[in-house]
Write an enzyme that holds these catalytic residues in place. Structure first.
Site, PDB file in Angstrom:
ATOM      1  N   TYR A   1       0.784  -1.244   0.108  1.00 50.72           N
ATOM      2  CA  TYR A   1      -0.042  -0.021  -0.003  1.00 50.72           C
ATOM      3  C   TYR A   1       0.853   1.167   0.063  1.00 50.72           C
ATOM      4  O   TYR A   1       0.318   2.279  -0.554  1.00 50.72           O
ATOM      5  CB  TYR A   1      -1.065  -0.090   1.065  1.00 50.72           C
TER       6      TYR A   1
ATOM      7  N   ARG B   1       1.915   1.791  -3.505  1.00 51.62           N
ATOM      8  CA  ARG B   1       0.872   2.227  -4.506  1.00 51.62           C
ATOM      9  C   ARG B   1       0.268   3.618  -3.921  1.00 51.62           C
ATOM     10  O   ARG B   1      -0.173   4.443  -5.011  1.00 51.62           O
ATOM     11  CB  ARG B   1      -0.416   1.597  -4.121  1.00 51.62           C
TER      12      ARG B   1
ATOM     13  N   ASN C   1     -12.020   4.133  -7.299  1.00 50.71           N
ATOM     14  CA  ASN C   1     -10.680   4.527  -7.083  1.00 50.71           C
ATOM     15  C   ASN C   1     -10.181   4.698  -5.683  1.00 50.71           C
ATOM     16  O   ASN C   1     -10.967   5.605  -5.204  1.00 50.71           O
ATOM     17  CB  ASN C   1     -10.229   5.406  -8.282  1.00 50.71           C
ATOM     18  N   VAL C   2      -9.053   4.631  -5.410  1.00 50.04           N
ATOM     19  CA  VAL C   2      -8.652   4.807  -3.995  1.00 50.04           C
ATOM     20  C   VAL C   2      -7.585   5.897  -4.280  1.00 50.04           C
ATOM     21  O   VAL C   2      -6.857   6.392  -3.342  1.00 50.04           O
ATOM     22  CB  VAL C   2      -8.008   3.734  -3.422  1.00 50.04           C
ATOM     23  N   ASP C   3      -7.173   6.629  -5.503  1.00 51.39           N
ATOM     24  CA  ASP C   3      -6.005   7.294  -5.952  1.00 51.39           C
ATOM     25  C   ASP C   3      -6.292   8.810  -5.468  1.00 51.39           C
ATOM     26  O   ASP C   3      -5.331   9.435  -5.390  1.00 51.39           O
ATOM     27  CB  ASP C   3      -5.754   7.066  -7.241  1.00 51.39           C
TER      28      ASP C   3
ATOM     29  N   HIS D   1     -14.736   2.759  -2.068  1.00 50.79           N
ATOM     30  CA  HIS D   1     -13.542   1.832  -1.701  1.00 50.79           C
ATOM     31  C   HIS D   1     -12.536   2.377  -0.993  1.00 50.79           C
ATOM     32  O   HIS D   1     -11.393   1.901  -0.939  1.00 50.79           O
ATOM     33  CB  HIS D   1     -12.878   1.070  -2.961  1.00 50.79           C
TER      34      HIS D   1
ATOM     35  N   SER E   1     -14.081  -2.851 -14.972  1.00 44.45           N
ATOM     36  CA  SER E   1     -14.486  -4.099 -15.437  1.00 44.45           C
ATOM     37  C   SER E   1     -15.835  -4.862 -14.935  1.00 44.45           C
ATOM     38  O   SER E   1     -16.301  -5.816 -15.603  1.00 44.45           O
ATOM     39  CB  SER E   1     -13.107  -5.179 -15.211  1.00 44.45           C
TER      40      SER E   1
ATOM     41  N   ASN F   1     -14.997   2.024 -22.230  1.00 39.93           N
ATOM     42  CA  ASN F   1     -14.069   1.153 -21.791  1.00 39.93           C
ATOM     43  C   ASN F   1     -13.131   0.772 -23.019  1.00 39.93           C
ATOM     44  O   ASN F   1     -13.633   0.774 -24.018  1.00 39.93           O
ATOM     45  CB  ASN F   1     -14.732  -0.301 -21.346  1.00 39.93           C
TER      46      ASN F   1
ATOM     47  N   THR G   1     -31.651   0.544 -23.392  1.00 36.15           N
ATOM     48  CA  THR G   1     -31.223   1.986 -23.372  1.00 36.15           C
ATOM     49  C   THR G   1     -29.697   1.927 -22.866  1.00 36.15           C
ATOM     50  O   THR G   1     -29.289   2.795 -22.599  1.00 36.15           O
ATOM     51  CB  THR G   1     -32.171   2.217 -21.916  1.00 36.15           C
TER      52      THR G   1
HETATM   53  P1  NAD Z   1      -9.945  -3.285 -13.217  1.00 43.38           P
HETATM   54  O1  NAD Z   1      -8.737  -3.102 -13.144  1.00 43.38           O
HETATM   55  O2  NAD Z   1     -10.879  -4.524 -12.687  1.00 43.38           O
HETATM   56  O3  NAD Z   1     -10.825  -2.892 -14.585  1.00 43.38           O
HETATM   57  C1  NAD Z   1     -10.341  -1.678 -15.186  1.00 43.38           C
HETATM   58  C2  NAD Z   1     -11.024  -1.583 -16.563  1.00 43.38           C
HETATM   59  O4  NAD Z   1     -10.711  -0.530 -17.258  1.00 43.38           O
HETATM   60  C3  NAD Z   1     -10.873  -2.677 -17.457  1.00 43.38           C
HETATM   61  O5  NAD Z   1     -12.316  -3.095 -17.779  1.00 43.38           O
HETATM   62  C4  NAD Z   1     -10.163  -2.070 -18.645  1.00 43.38           C
HETATM   63  O6  NAD Z   1     -10.408  -2.531 -19.939  1.00 43.38           O
HETATM   64  C5  NAD Z   1     -10.419  -0.645 -18.522  1.00 43.38           C
HETATM   65  N1  NAD Z   1      -9.580   0.311 -18.941  1.00 43.38           N
HETATM   66  C6  NAD Z   1      -8.086   0.101 -18.741  1.00 43.38           C
HETATM   67  N2  NAD Z   1      -7.443   1.267 -19.322  1.00 43.38           N
HETATM   68  C7  NAD Z   1      -8.525   1.963 -19.743  1.00 43.38           C
HETATM   69  C8  NAD Z   1      -8.498   3.330 -20.505  1.00 43.38           C
HETATM   70  N3  NAD Z   1      -7.549   4.230 -20.613  1.00 43.38           N
HETATM   71  N4  NAD Z   1      -9.707   4.039 -20.712  1.00 43.38           N
HETATM   72  C9  NAD Z   1     -10.899   3.156 -20.519  1.00 43.38           C
HETATM   73  N5  NAD Z   1     -10.913   2.070 -20.042  1.00 43.38           N
HETATM   74  C10 NAD Z   1      -9.891   1.654 -19.608  1.00 43.38           C
HETATM   75  O7  NAD Z   1     -10.493  -2.187 -12.333  1.00 43.38           O
HETATM   76  P2  NAD Z   1     -12.024  -1.773 -11.421  1.00 43.38           P
HETATM   77  O8  NAD Z   1     -13.112  -2.524 -12.368  1.00 43.38           O
HETATM   78  O9  NAD Z   1     -12.005  -0.140 -11.151  1.00 43.38           O
HETATM   79  O10 NAD Z   1     -12.020  -2.408 -10.060  1.00 43.38           O
HETATM   80  C11 NAD Z   1     -11.242  -3.412  -9.496  1.00 43.38           C
HETATM   81  C12 NAD Z   1     -10.667  -2.615  -7.977  1.00 43.38           C
HETATM   82  O11 NAD Z   1      -9.380  -2.110  -8.132  1.00 43.38           O
HETATM   83  C13 NAD Z   1     -11.496  -1.553  -7.348  1.00 43.38           C
HETATM   84  O12 NAD Z   1     -11.738  -2.058  -6.122  1.00 43.38           O
HETATM   85  C14 NAD Z   1     -10.516  -0.526  -7.064  1.00 43.38           C
HETATM   86  O13 NAD Z   1     -10.588   0.181  -5.846  1.00 43.38           O
HETATM   87  C15 NAD Z   1      -8.983  -1.052  -7.288  1.00 43.38           C
HETATM   88  N6  NAD Z   1      -8.194  -0.361  -7.846  1.00 43.38           N
HETATM   89  C16 NAD Z   1      -8.004   1.057  -7.877  1.00 43.38           C
HETATM   90  C17 NAD Z   1      -7.036   1.520  -8.607  1.00 43.38           C
HETATM   91  C18 NAD Z   1      -6.981   3.117  -8.597  1.00 43.38           C
HETATM   92  O14 NAD Z   1      -7.460   3.731  -7.563  1.00 43.38           O
HETATM   93  N7  NAD Z   1      -6.437   3.894  -9.525  1.00 43.38           N
HETATM   94  C19 NAD Z   1      -6.070   0.917  -9.334  1.00 43.38           C
HETATM   95  C20 NAD Z   1      -6.191  -0.371  -9.318  1.00 43.38           C
HETATM   96  C21 NAD Z   1      -7.170  -0.986  -8.904  1.00 43.38           C
END
Ligand code: NAD
Length: 279
Positions: free
Chosen positions: A75, A78, A111-113, A130, A216, A240, A256
């Protein structure tokens, strides 16, 4: 520059007739172009000793109970990646939309970022369902409010670096109990107080348009939001990069729903411009 055509354009125009409410669900994909890896690629893995862990194995309360130092090291690494990243055009465009809609706009982010907030999204209209990686909390001593992770802990954390003894002490409560990252892990449940569970479902029930971007569809609450909206035959648009996602599937099979395949930073500004024009 992308151009909106066909069903997606029609749905957006239809959705914006009147004083409409918009809910946006964002996932890791929206921050991928800011340089924060999603959980899907190899960059998501973390090595402890000779074993490689998938994020789904490490982002759990049971992993934290078993190996708190390893989970904290991951963590802290990250957290550094997130703090060094900058919001991109998609985060900024959503702020413009919020500024037009005010309380008729709700952003539900997985996102947690913290990049939405750093782009200017308001705390009131943003539900971080999250958590947020800059914060920690002390559940074990019954403290409700998360605290910022002390800045003595470097944000320039090298990949694979383990947390030292003197550093782990910054993560302890005055009584000695070790804090935990302020995130929702895969083996935990949503609640209202920390993760705005009920507020999110209420926003979904009241939505006139849902926009899902870069997710996803592997986590429970965002899926519930999309299903509630789709059951009510409310327009929903999925952005996506990849066709292989639960939300893309749901939109494609819904009267829709519409799908925009491509990068969030290219599509979201176009969608937002169209919505603002239609208001
Ligand atoms: P995921 O990693 O499961 O899926 C990411 C999705 O984004 C995929 O479907 C992919 O095809 C799509 N994608 C990738 N690049 C893209 C772009 N440039 N434009 C549009 N779409 C794009 O992530 P998730 O569904 O958010 O969930 C997984 C868990 O991971 C969540 O609980 C989240 O909290 C955590 N997570 C967060 C971060 C962050 O805060 N940035 C990063 C990694 C994981």
């Amino acid at each position: 520059m992308k151009e909106l055509k066909g069903k997606a354009r029609e749905l957006l125009m239809q959705a914006m007739e009147g004083e409409q409410r918009v809910v946006v669900v964002s996932g890791a994909g929206i921050s991928a172009e800011s340089g924060i890896p999603t959980f899907r690629g190899v960059e998501g893995y973390w090595q402890v000793g000779s074993k490689n862990y998938h994020p789904h194995e490490l982002a759990t309360l049971s992993a934290f109970r078993r190996q708190p130092r390893e989970v904290w090291s991951w963590y802290l690494y990250r957290r550094g990646v997130c703090l060094r990243a900058e919001p991109n055009a998609a985060h900024h465009a959503l702020v413009r939309l919020e500024q037009h809609l005010n309380e008729r706009f709700t952003l539900v982010t997985q996102n947690v970022d913290g990049l939405h907030g750093r782009a200017g999204a308001s705390r009131e209209q943003t539900y971080e369902v999250h958590g947020n990686i800059r914060f920690m909390r002390f559940d074990d001593v019954g403290e409700l409010d998360p605290r910022l992770i002390p800045e003595e802990l470097s944000t320039d954390w090298a990949r694979g670096r383990q947390v030292h003894d003197d550093e782990i002490n910054y993560l302890r409560h005055a009584c000695g109990v070790l804090g935990r990252p302020h995130v929702l892990w895969f083996d935990e449940y949503y609640d209202e107080t920390r993760f705005r569970y009920d507020s999110t479902l209420r926003a979904a029930e009241a939505a006139d348009l849902l926009l899902v971007v870069g997710s996803s569809g592997t986590t429970n609450l965002p899926v519930q939001v999309a299903e509630r909206v789709s059951e009510r035959n409310i327009p929903f648009i999925v952005v996506n990069k990849d066709v292989d996602s639960y939300f893309v599937d749901l939109a494609q099979h819904s009267q829709t729903g519409a799908v925009l395949i491509g990068n969030a930073s290219e599509w979201i500004p176009v969608v937002v411009d169209q919505l603002i024009k239609a208001m």
